[in-house]
Write a protein that holds these residues in place. Structure first.
Motif, PDB file in Angstrom:
ATOM      1  N   GLU A 147      -7.756   9.836   0.025  1.00  0.00           N
ATOM      2  CA  GLU A 147      -8.566   8.622  -0.042  1.00  0.00           C
ATOM      3  C   GLU A 147      -9.994   9.033  -0.378  1.00  0.00           C
ATOM      4  O   GLU A 147     -10.544   9.950   0.242  1.00  0.00           O
ATOM      5  CB  GLU A 147      -8.526   7.872   1.293  1.00  0.00           C
ATOM      6  N   LEU A 172      -5.269   1.646  -5.574  1.00  0.00           N
ATOM      7  CA  LEU A 172      -5.637   0.389  -4.948  1.00  0.00           C
ATOM      8  C   LEU A 172      -7.118   0.449  -4.565  1.00  0.00           C
ATOM      9  O   LEU A 172      -7.511   1.302  -3.763  1.00  0.00           O
ATOM     10  CB  LEU A 172      -4.789   0.153  -3.694  1.00  0.00           C
ATOM     11  N   ILE A 196      -6.479   5.574  -3.278  1.00  0.00           N
ATOM     12  CA  ILE A 196      -7.319   4.589  -2.586  1.00  0.00           C
ATOM     13  C   ILE A 196      -8.777   4.898  -2.891  1.00  0.00           C
ATOM     14  O   ILE A 196      -9.276   5.980  -2.574  1.00  0.00           O
ATOM     15  CB  ILE A 196      -7.066   4.602  -1.062  1.00  0.00           C
ATOM     16  N   SER A 200     -10.367  -0.460  -2.529  1.00  0.00           N
ATOM     17  CA  SER A 200     -10.624  -0.922  -1.166  1.00  0.00           C
ATOM     18  C   SER A 200     -11.997  -1.581  -1.160  1.00  0.00           C
ATOM     19  O   SER A 200     -13.017  -0.906  -1.317  1.00  0.00           O
ATOM     20  CB  SER A 200     -10.588   0.257  -0.187  1.00  0.00           C
ATOM     21  N   LEU A 212      -6.825  -5.188  -0.871  1.00  0.00           N
ATOM     22  CA  LEU A 212      -7.225  -4.426   0.317  1.00  0.00           C
ATOM     23  C   LEU A 212      -8.690  -4.697   0.621  1.00  0.00           C
ATOM     24  O   LEU A 212      -9.571  -4.414  -0.195  1.00  0.00           O
ATOM     25  CB  LEU A 212      -6.988  -2.932   0.074  1.00  0.00           C
ATOM     26  N   ILE A 257      -4.339  -7.108   2.548  1.00  0.00           N
ATOM     27  CA  ILE A 257      -4.153  -5.999   3.483  1.00  0.00           C
ATOM     28  C   ILE A 257      -5.507  -5.762   4.143  1.00  0.00           C
ATOM     29  O   ILE A 257      -6.498  -5.506   3.463  1.00  0.00           O
ATOM     30  CB  ILE A 257      -3.700  -4.723   2.752  1.00  0.00           C
ATOM     31  N   ILE A 259       0.820  -1.206   0.000  1.00  0.00           N
ATOM     32  CA  ILE A 259       0.000   0.000   0.000  1.00  0.00           C
ATOM     33  C   ILE A 259       0.858   1.261   0.000  1.00  0.00           C
ATOM     34  O   ILE A 259       0.558   2.217  -0.728  1.00  0.00           O
ATOM     35  CB  ILE A 259      -1.002  -0.016   1.170  1.00  0.00           C
ATOM     36  N   ASP A 260       1.944   1.289   0.783  1.00  0.00           N
ATOM     37  CA  ASP A 260       2.742   2.520   0.767  1.00  0.00           C
ATOM     38  C   ASP A 260       3.578   2.633  -0.506  1.00  0.00           C
ATOM     39  O   ASP A 260       3.890   3.739  -0.959  1.00  0.00           O
ATOM     40  CB  ASP A 260       3.599   2.690   2.034  1.00  0.00           C
ATOM     41  N   LYS A 298      -4.018  -1.068   8.149  1.00  0.00           N
ATOM     42  CA  LYS A 298      -4.504   0.223   7.641  1.00  0.00           C
ATOM     43  C   LYS A 298      -5.646   0.657   8.564  1.00  0.00           C
ATOM     44  O   LYS A 298      -6.699   0.019   8.586  1.00  0.00           O
ATOM     45  CB  LYS A 298      -4.981   0.120   6.195  1.00  0.00           C
TER      46      LYS A 298
END
Length: 406
Positions: free
Chosen positions: A248, A19, A270, A21, A45, A86, A4-5, A123
């Motif tokens: 996000e 990514l 995100i 979610s 995720l 994740i 993710i980072d 997260k």
């Protein structure tokens, strides 16, 4: 650098990557999502919300550790290594206890964050934006409470998401004339307040991955608020100067592929989606029931759902107007309040019976194509229900994944 980072860093550096979610606890929907990842090694995720999963069980009856085991078991069943997943906690704060005085609500929130971080959720969305017990809440207090929650999680060193301009989880209850877009000045102020609150507690600010802002994206039960890149241009242009966190986006359900890709280009790496996933699952089940009717097979899924929802309207009443459109919108509304009723025993029995009848049948490819919108191919009757679910849910997954690829 974790999945993710790394994605956040690449987006900050100019690559148009992101990514999705996936925000659902529905097992068949999760299984369909995970099947979409069988042919690659991308990170996955999956997030749970504070009302859905908490130390008291939430409305799913699962604690964070139970949810972790639940997701990992589904992943293994679908041939996915759980190490790729994740886990995120969404809206972690006092929301489930906001009717209580603030000290009591925050004590519960701290216990919840400890449960999430201790169960391996890496997260953590810190959301202390709701007033508790009728209090008047300031931005300074929101930031201080978010930092208090981070302090509880810090022994496990998760990544954090912050932000106080958070859309209503699950979609808007009442129609809105317009959505206010977060200003760069508001972002700067939110970051400064959280930086100060984190510093006062000796917490590392560099593990804040993202800030939740409003880019003008949302949905209600009967409408979609589409992303307008020009209206959010100033907000998007300000992201690189934040020197760390990016944005996000919440409530991106039902946005077009072009809008999702534009959000990623605008430094929203995100993209959270929830009700649209189970909306697609409902479409799949109703498509199967239509197929059953074409084959002369008895089924009562829709009838059972309607009766169950009428007998207990608590999970849909606030989202559906009491007018001549009620019968349609309780089932077909974009907020997908149907998702709360799939676990009910009578509904489960009706769905299982439908699956069993279809597995015992041999529908012609043209009939399957008719109810799924064009899936003209041979399919194994033994896995026909899963194939139809994959068609519907997979279309949502593919749209998000394609938007997140450079």
């Amino acid at each position: 650098m974790t999945g993710i980072d790394r994605i956040i860093a690449e987006n900050r550096g100019g690559r148009h990557v992101g990514l999705p979610s996936w925000c659902t606890a529905h097992p068949e929907t999760l299984a369909a999502i995970l099947r979409c990842y069988r042919d690659d090694s991308a990170p996955i995720l999956i997030e749970a919300t504070c009302n859905q999963v908490n130390q008291h069980g939430g409305y799913t009856g699962m604690t964070p550790a139970t949810f972790r085991d639940f997701v990992h078991a589904i992943a293994r069943a679908q041939g996915i290594d759980p190490a790729r997943i994740i886990l995120g906690g969404d809206h972690l704060g006092p929301n489930p206890w906001k009717h209580l005085p603030a000290p009591e609500a925050m004590a519960n929130a701290r216990e919840m964050v400890a449960a999430y971080s201790g169960a391996g959720f890496t997260k953590i969305h810190l959301d202390a934006s709701m007033a508790c017990g009728g209090e008047t809440l300031t931005e300074e207090t929101m930031a201080a409470r978010a930092a208090d929650l981070a302090a509880v999680a810090e022994p496990h060193r998760p990544h954090y998401v912050i932000g106080t301009e958070v859309p209503v989880p699950g979609g808007e209850v009442a129609p809105l004339d317009a959505l206010g877009i977060t200003t760069p000045e508001a972002v700067t102020r939110t970051l400064a307040l959280h930086r100060m609150a984190f510093a006062d507690r000796g917490l590392p600010f560099d593990r804040i991955l993202a800030i939740v802002v409003q880019p003008g994206v949302d949905f209600g039960n009967d409408r979609i608020y589409p992303f307008a890149p020009a209206a959010a241009a100033t907000l998007c242009a300000a992201a690189p100067a934040l020197n760390g966190p990016l944005y996000e986006a919440h409530s991106t359900d039902y946005q077009s592929a072009q809008s999702l890709a534009a959000l990623v280009r605008g430094h929203f790496p995100i993209l959270k989606v929830g009700p649209e996933l189970t909306f697609a699952f409902r479409q799949a089940v109703f498509a199967m029931e239509a197929l059953g009717r074409m084959l002369g097979l008895p089924s009562n899924v829709e009838t059972t759902l309607r009766q169950t929802m009428h007998n207990d309207p608590s999970d849909w009443r606030a989202y559906v107007a009491a007018d001549d459109r009620e019968a349609a919108m309780m089932l077909y509304g974009l907020s997908d309040r149907v998702r709360y009723y799939w676990p009910r025993p009578h509904v489960q029995s009706a769905v299982t019976a439908l699956y069993d009848r279809l597995r015992a049948a041999t529908p012609e490819p043209g009939l399957v194509a008719q109810v799924t919108g064009g899936m003209v191919r041979s399919s194994d009757p033994a896995t026909l229900p899963e194939t139809i679910i994959d068609t519907m849910v997979g279309a949502v997954v593919r749209r998000y994944r394609q938007a997140c690829e450079d």
